[in-house]
Enzyme design. Structure first.
Site, PDB file in Angstrom:
ATOM      1  N   GLN A 233      60.081  62.795  14.862  1.00 51.86           N
ATOM      2  CA  GLN A 233      61.195  62.126  14.822  1.00 51.86           C
ATOM      3  C   GLN A 233      62.158  61.889  13.858  1.00 51.86           C
ATOM      4  O   GLN A 233      63.076  62.732  14.530  1.00 51.86           O
ATOM      5  CB  GLN A 233      60.456  60.898  15.582  1.00 51.86           C
ATOM      6  CG  GLN A 233      61.760  60.767  16.639  1.00 51.86           C
ATOM      7  CD  GLN A 233      61.347  58.588  16.355  1.00 51.86           C
ATOM      8  OE1 GLN A 233      61.179  58.922  17.648  1.00 51.86           O
ATOM      9  NE2 GLN A 233      61.834  57.711  15.672  1.00 51.86           N
TER      10      GLN A 233
ATOM     11  N   THR B 164      82.424  92.949 -10.501  1.00 53.46           N
ATOM     12  CA  THR B 164      81.262  92.376 -10.911  1.00 53.46           C
ATOM     13  C   THR B 164      81.411  91.921 -12.080  1.00 53.46           C
ATOM     14  O   THR B 164      82.588  92.418 -12.943  1.00 53.46           O
ATOM     15  CB  THR B 164      80.634  94.517 -11.111  1.00 53.46           C
ATOM     16  OG1 THR B 164      81.137  94.954 -12.432  1.00 53.46           O
ATOM     17  CG2 THR B 164      81.161  94.921 -10.086  1.00 53.46           C
TER      18      THR B 164
ATOM     19  N   GLU C 115      87.684  73.787  -1.142  1.00 47.31           N
ATOM     20  CA  GLU C 115      86.148  72.621  -1.693  1.00 47.31           C
ATOM     21  C   GLU C 115      84.510  72.490  -1.174  1.00 47.31           C
ATOM     22  O   GLU C 115      83.325  72.078  -1.137  1.00 47.31           O
ATOM     23  CB  GLU C 115      86.390  71.026  -2.724  1.00 47.31           C
ATOM     24  CG  GLU C 115      87.477  71.730  -4.201  1.00 47.31           C
ATOM     25  CD  GLU C 115      88.049  71.408  -4.875  1.00 47.31           C
ATOM     26  OE1 GLU C 115      88.279  70.768  -5.838  1.00 47.31           O
ATOM     27  OE2 GLU C 115      89.262  70.628  -4.408  1.00 47.31           O
TER      28      GLU C 115
ATOM     29  N   ASN D  51      56.005  64.406  24.237  1.00 46.83           N
ATOM     30  CA  ASN D  51      55.696  65.092  23.518  1.00 46.83           C
ATOM     31  C   ASN D  51      56.440  66.387  24.245  1.00 46.83           C
ATOM     32  O   ASN D  51      56.778  67.380  23.298  1.00 46.83           O
ATOM     33  CB  ASN D  51      54.812  65.088  23.158  1.00 46.83           C
ATOM     34  CG  ASN D  51      53.784  63.931  22.492  1.00 46.83           C
ATOM     35  OD1 ASN D  51      54.795  63.525  22.319  1.00 46.83           O
ATOM     36  ND2 ASN D  51      52.588  64.369  22.706  1.00 46.83           N
TER      37      ASN D  51
ATOM     38  N   LYS E 155     100.355  68.696  -8.364  1.00 44.08           N
ATOM     39  CA  LYS E 155      98.817  69.681  -8.017  1.00 44.08           C
ATOM     40  C   LYS E 155      99.554  69.398  -6.427  1.00 44.08           C
ATOM     41  O   LYS E 155      99.774  68.823  -5.853  1.00 44.08           O
ATOM     42  CB  LYS E 155      98.469  68.524  -8.412  1.00 44.08           C
ATOM     43  CG  LYS E 155      97.883  68.566  -9.893  1.00 44.08           C
ATOM     44  CD  LYS E 155      96.284  69.616  -9.976  1.00 44.08           C
ATOM     45  CE  LYS E 155      95.355  68.776 -10.137  1.00 44.08           C
ATOM     46  NZ  LYS E 155      94.779  70.232 -10.073  1.00 44.08           N
TER      47      LYS E 155
HETATM   48  N1  ARG Z   1      61.764  59.473  20.208  1.00 42.81           N
HETATM   49  C1  ARG Z   1      60.313  60.625  20.428  1.00 42.81           C
HETATM   50  C2  ARG Z   1      60.327  61.555  19.156  1.00 42.81           C
HETATM   51  O1  ARG Z   1      61.332  61.752  18.804  1.00 42.81           O
HETATM   52  C3  ARG Z   1      59.848  61.229  21.405  1.00 42.81           C
HETATM   53  C4  ARG Z   1      58.089  62.095  21.503  1.00 42.81           C
HETATM   54  C5  ARG Z   1      57.532  60.536  21.316  1.00 42.81           C
HETATM   55  N2  ARG Z   1      56.046  60.739  21.707  1.00 42.81           N
HETATM   56  C6  ARG Z   1      54.839  60.119  21.492  1.00 42.81           C
HETATM   57  N3  ARG Z   1      54.571  59.991  21.911  1.00 42.81           N
HETATM   58  N4  ARG Z   1      55.311  58.712  20.973  1.00 42.81           N
HETATM   59  O2  ARG Z   1      59.646  63.057  18.508  1.00 42.81           O
END
Ligand code: ARG
Length: 469
Positions: free
Chosen positions: A322, A155, A290, A110, A283
Site C-alpha cells: 500500500q 567541456t 530552480e 490484492n 532581481k
Molecule cells: N489498500 C490495499 C493496498 O493498497 C488494497 C489491498 C488490500 N489487501 C489486503 N489483503 N488487505 O494494497
C-alpha cells in the site's frame, strides 16, 4: 460493514483504523476500480455466478457511483471506507441493495489494487507521451529557428569548441526522446491484466481472464498469480523512468540558469516564468528552472521509496505494498505538472544570438581546427597538438586569438602553417569541419532536425484506449 469483520471479536483501535486507511489517497483510482469491476461483473455473469438481472443492477450501480463522484466531490467523503475497493462495495450495496454484495465473488483486493495501479500507470504514460511530444516539439521549434547561430560548447565547463545553437538544443531533444522511448517500453510490461489471480493462488471461479483483459484493453494477462498480486516492478520501472526524465530536466534547467547570468548573458529569462526579490529591486530570478531542478530530487526520492518498499518482501501480497501508492502518484503528478510549464518557458525564452555567436569566436575554441589543419598537411597529430598549444601560449601572452597571429610567428612554430590557415580558423569553417552524422556541421544539423521531427511525430498515442463501459 467492514470487508472482513466476521472472525473478529473486538473492534479495531480507532487510531489504528484511521491510520491504516488508504482511501484518502487511493480514491483517485476510482475510475479504474469501476472499469475493472464492470469487467469482473461481466465475467461473473458469463461464469453463471450472476444472473443477467444481477449484472444489469451491478453495472447500473457502478455507473451511478461514477456519476455521483463526478458531480459531487462530497460523495467521496467517507471516513469509514478503508480503501477504494471497500468504498465501491459500500456504495454499491447502499445504491442497489443486496445484489451489490455479490460483486466480490471470486476476487480479492490484492488483484484489484494491482489492476487499478496498472491502469493508472498506463493512462499516465499515455498522458505523458502527449506532454513529452509538446515539450520536444517546443525545443525543436527553437532549434529550427536558431538558423546558423553558434555558441560556445563547453567541456569541464571550460570553452571547448563552437557548436550551432540548434545542435546544443538537439542534445536535449535526444535525451527526451529516449525518456519517451523508455516510457513506451515500460508500457508493454505494464499493460497486462492481473484480474483472475485471486488473493494469491488464482480465482476460485471459472472466470474468462482473456475476456476481462480485452474489456480493459490490456494486451495480455499476467502469467503467475503470486507474482501478479505482489510485484510492483511495473510501478518502479515507471517511476525510475520519470526519475531519469526529471534528471534530464534538471540538467536543462541548470544550463538555462547558468546561461541567463550576466557572466554569460546568452538568454533573457521570460518574465511570465520568473519572480522578483522582496529585497533587491533589480532581481529577476529563474524560479521555474530552480524548482524543476529541485523537483528532480523529489522524483528520485519516490523511486527510492518504491524500490525500498519492495526490497526483501516475501511472496505474495503484503500490506507494505500500500505504501507504493503515494510515491507513485507523487512522481506522476510532479512530472505531469512540470512538462507543460517547461514547454511554456521554452516557447517564451529569448536567446541572445549575437552574444552567443560572438562568444563562440573567443577563447581559442578553434584550436582543434588549427591542429586538424596541420594534420591534413601530414603533420602527426601529437606534433600538431603541441604546435597549436605553443601558438596558444603566445596568444595568451599577447592577449589575442590564434587568427590574430602573424604568419611568420606561426611558421616559426611549425613550417606547415600557411596563409590559408586564417580562413580555416573562421567560425563557419570551424563548424563545417565537424561533418559527420551527429556532428555540428550545419548540413548535418539540418538533417538531425528533420530526423528528430519524424521521430517526435510518432510519440503521441495513436488513439485513446477503449475501455468497455
Ligand atoms: N489498500 C490495499 C493496498 O493498497 C488494497 C489491498 C488490500 N489487501 C489486503 N489483503 N488487505 O494494497
Amino acid at each position: 460493514m467492514k470487508m472482513w469483520s466476521g472472525r473478529f471479536r473486538q473492534p479495531l483501535d480507532p487510531e489504528f483504523d484511521k491510520w491504516q486507511r488508504s482511501f484518502p489517497y487511493d480514491q483517485r483510482l476510482l475510475p479504474f476500480e469501476l472499469s475493472a469491476s464492470r469487467a469482473h461483473a461481466r465475467a461473473l455473469e458469463h461464469a453463471g455466478v450472476l444472473s443477467a438481472e444481477d449484472l444489469a443492477e451491478i453495472l447500473g450501480g457502478l455507473n451511478q457511483i461514477a456519476s455521483h463522484a463526478e458531480s459531487s466531490p462530497e460523495f467521496l467523503n467517507d471516513p469509514e471506507a478503508e480503501d477504494v475497493h471497500h468504498f465501491v462495495e459500500k456504495k454499491l450495496a447502499a445504491l442497489i441493495g443486496a445484489s451489490g454484495y455479490k460483486l466480490h465473488a471470486g476476487r480479492s483486493r490484492n488483484e484489484q489494487i494491482a489492476t487499478d495501479l496498472r491502469l493508472f500507470v498506463r493512462a499516465t504514460i499515455d498522458e505523458l507521451q502527449e506532454l513529452l511530444a509538446d515539450w520536444i516539439e517546443a525545443i525543436l521549434a527553437r532549434a529550427g529557428s536558431a538558423g546558423s547561430a553558434a555558441m560556445p560548447g563547453f567541456t569541464h565547463l571550460q570553452p571547448a569548441e563552437p557548436v550551432l545553437v540548434a545542435h546544443w538544443l538537439l542534445a536535449y531533444v535526444e535525451m527526451f526522446l529516449r525518456d519517451s522511448d523508455r516510457l513506451a517500453s515500460c508500457r508493454k510490461r505494464v499493460n497486462l491484466c492481473p484480474l483472475g489471480s485471486g488473493a494469491i493462488a488464482g480465482a476460485t471461479l471459472a472466470l474468462d481472464r482473456r475476456a476481462i483483459a480485452a474489456d480493459l484493453s490490456f494486451d495480455d494477462i499476467t502469467a503467475n498469480s503470486m507474482d501478479a498480486t505482489s510485484d510492483r516492478d511495473f510501478a518502479i520501472e515507471f517511476v525510475q523512468s520519470l526519475s531519469l526524465l526529471t534528471l534530464h530536466l534538471s540538467r536543462w534547467a541548470e544550463e538555462m540558469i547558468l546561461f541567463s547570468t550576466p557572466a554569460y548573458d546568452f538568454i533573457a529569462l521570460p518574465e511570465p516564468y520568473s519572480t522578483g526579490s522582496s529585497a533587491m529591486p533589480q532581481k529577476k530570478n529563474p524560479d521555474l528552472l530552480e524548482l524543476v531542478r529541485g523537483k528532480a530530487a523529489r522524483v528520485a526520492g519516490c523511486a527510492t521509496a518504491l524500490e525500498t518498499a519492495v526490497k526483501g518482501l516475501p511472496l505474495a501480497y503484503n500490506k507494505d505494498l500500500q505504501e507504493t501508492q503515494q510515491p507513485l502518484f507523487e512522481a506522476a503528478d510532479t512530472v505531469t505538472a512540470i512538462l507543460p510549464l517547461a514547454t511554456g518557458w521554452m516557447r517564451a525564452v529569448e536567446f541572445n544570438f549575437p552574444k552567443m555567436h560572438e562568444a563562440a569566436q573567443s577563447n581559442f575554441m578553434n584550436a582543434w581546427a588549427a591542429a586538424s589543419y596541420l594534420v591534413e598537411r601530414g603533420v602527426a597529430s601529437r606534433q600538431a597538438h603541441e604546435a597549436v598549444g605553443k601558438a596558444v601560449q603566445i596568444c595568451l601572452e599577447r592577449k589575442c586569438e590564434l587568427q590574430d597571429l602573424a604568419l611568420e610567428d606561426l611558421k616559426a612554430i611549425h613550417p606547415s602553417f600557411d596563409s590559408d590557415l586564417r580562413a580555416r580558423l573562421a567560425l563557419p569553417d570551424v563548424l563545417a569541419i565537424h561533418d559527420v552524422q551527429g556532428g555540428t556541421a550545419p548540413q548535418r544539423v539540418k538533417q538531425a532536425i528533420q530526423s528528430a521531427r519524424k521521430r517526435v511525430n510518432t510519440l503521441r498515442p495513436q488513439e485513446p484506449v477503449a475501455i468497455r463501459r
